[in-house]
Write an enzyme that holds these catalytic residues in place. Structure first.
Site, PDB file in Angstrom:
ATOM      1  N   LYS A  58      53.076  38.630  40.625  1.00  0.00           N
ATOM      2  CA  LYS A  58      53.231  37.330  41.287  1.00  0.00           C
ATOM      3  C   LYS A  58      54.224  36.466  40.518  1.00  0.00           C
ATOM      4  CE  LYS A  58      48.609  37.605  43.255  1.00  0.00           C
ATOM      5  NZ  LYS A  58      47.173  37.295  43.120  1.00  0.00           N
ATOM      6  N   GLN A 102      43.224  34.037  39.070  1.00  0.00           N
ATOM      7  CA  GLN A 102      43.079  35.427  39.530  1.00  0.00           C
ATOM      8  C   GLN A 102      41.604  35.837  39.518  1.00  0.00           C
ATOM      9  OE1 GLN A 102      45.678  37.426  40.697  1.00  0.00           O
ATOM     10  NE2 GLN A 102      44.014  38.767  41.316  1.00  0.00           N
ATOM     11  N   ASP A 125      45.681  29.886  47.133  1.00  0.00           N
ATOM     12  CA  ASP A 125      44.915  31.059  47.578  1.00  0.00           C
ATOM     13  C   ASP A 125      44.081  30.737  48.813  1.00  0.00           C
ATOM     14  OD1 ASP A 125      45.422  33.398  46.203  1.00  0.00           O
ATOM     15  OD2 ASP A 125      44.151  32.854  44.499  1.00  0.00           O
TER      16      ASP A 125
END
Ligand code: NAD
Length: 312
Positions: A58, A102, A125
């Site tokens: 990412k 994450q 997200d």
């Protein structure tokens, strides 16, 4: 019933590339017109090797597009309070547009508390309850990346969603639920299946669009698929056993066995590739189907967030 030609591959790579180009153009415009360069803060806690790879990919994707990103690595002894405190600092920084923590987090950290600590306007997200609620109300704002990528993949491959019978297998917060909401938003008739669904194949066989997000290697077989259906395989599972590879991959078997010999594993989705290809009209391969879209949508979410936060 089988269909005559094998399923066509729905490749995500070229579509992800197209989205990246659009994001790059948007980024250049933001800079020229407003001197804004979007920035992602990625937080990795603990030493899970797969999570480390995801975060690295990412961060690299952001750099490639000329976007800013920073990477905070914390060790697995980090407490919920320490992580909340870092997130508050990132929330308060005006130069940070997106915050990504994450998942999964190490045991001992309360995931819900962490997700709720992120500023909903920086929640790239799309996991914060405010963003989940907006999506459920049919007013999507920041949407989870993999589900958003699945819709892009269908749209840009010319697959009609409106009026289609869509079946989603899996009801997780990350994939199953949000992709069901997005399909509903687009006027599909949506059925959600899960581990307690009775006679799964009977339900899934009705679907024009079948999305499998279960985490079960090769579970979805020919009997689960309507002839000619579009099959979206979200699963990412490692296969290390040569005999299992032989039972799954049909004409790809040799190259998959070579991959196992070379690096110890090969990837398979939740769909049995050889069986599905004899029945489905189109199928997303693993790897190379849905996967590439996830990072592309993260880039797009972060640029969207940078605009929205500044009212642009
Ligand atoms: P999860 O474990 O949170 O959820 C799995 C879901 O599958 C559950 O809702 C469960 O009810 C359902 N399920 C399990 N067994 C079933 C069965 N026998 N019949 C019907 N339903 C069943 O998993 P997740 O986070 O949603 O991820 C699913 C898969 O997608 C995993 O393989 C994961 O690695 C992959 N994934 C891929 C991407 C990507 O970028 N391509 C992103 C996220 C997740």
């Amino acid at each position: 019933m089988k269909q005559s030609a094998p399923a066509r591959a729905l490749n995500g790579g070229p579509i992800a590339e197209e989205i990246r180009r659009e994001v790059a153009e948007e980024t250049a415009r933001l800079w020229q017109e407003h001197q804004v360069k979007p920035c992602l803060a990625a937080v990795l806690v603990g030493d899970d090797p797969a999570s480390a790879v995801y975060v690295r990919n990412k961060v690299r994707a952001f750099a490639e597009l000329g976007l800013r990103s920073e990477h905070q690595a914390l060790d697995s002894s980090t407490t919920t309070e320490q992580l909340v405190s870092l997130i508050r600092t990132l929330n308060a920084r005006d130069d940070v547009d997106g915050i990504l923590v994450q998942l999964p987090l190490p045991q001992g950290i309360d995931e819900a508390t962490i997700i709720e600590a992120v500023d909903p306007l920086k929640d790239v997200d799309g996991f914060h309850p405010v963003n989940v609620g907006l999506l459920a109300m049919g007013r999507p704002r920041l949407v989870p990346c993999t589900p958003a990528g699945i819709i892009e993949l269908l749209d840009r491959s010319g697959i009609a969603i409106e009026g289609a019978k869509a079946c989603v297998i899996g009801r997780s917060q990350i994939v199953g639920r949000p992709v069901s909401q997005l399909l509903l938003q687009r006027d599909a008739t949506v059925t959600i299946c899960h581990s307690r669904t009775v006679d799964l194949a009977e339900v899934t066989r009705q679907a024009d669009i079948l999305v499998a997000a279960m985490g079960k290697p090769g579970f979805i077989k020919g009997e689960h698929i309507k002839p000619g259906a579009t099959v979206v395989d979200v699963g990412i599972n490692r296969i290390t056993d040569v005999a299992q590879a032989r039972s799954l991959f049909g004409s790809e078997t040799d190259e998959r066995i070579k991959a196992i010999e070379r690096r110890g594993y090969t990837l398979v989705g939740d769909v049995h590739p050889a069986e599905a290809d004899a029945v489905a009209g189109r199928r997303t391969p693993v790897p190379g189907g849905v996967g590439p879209l996830t990072v592309a949508m993260l880039l797009r979410n972060t640029v969207g967030s940078a605009r929205r936060r500044r009212g642009l």
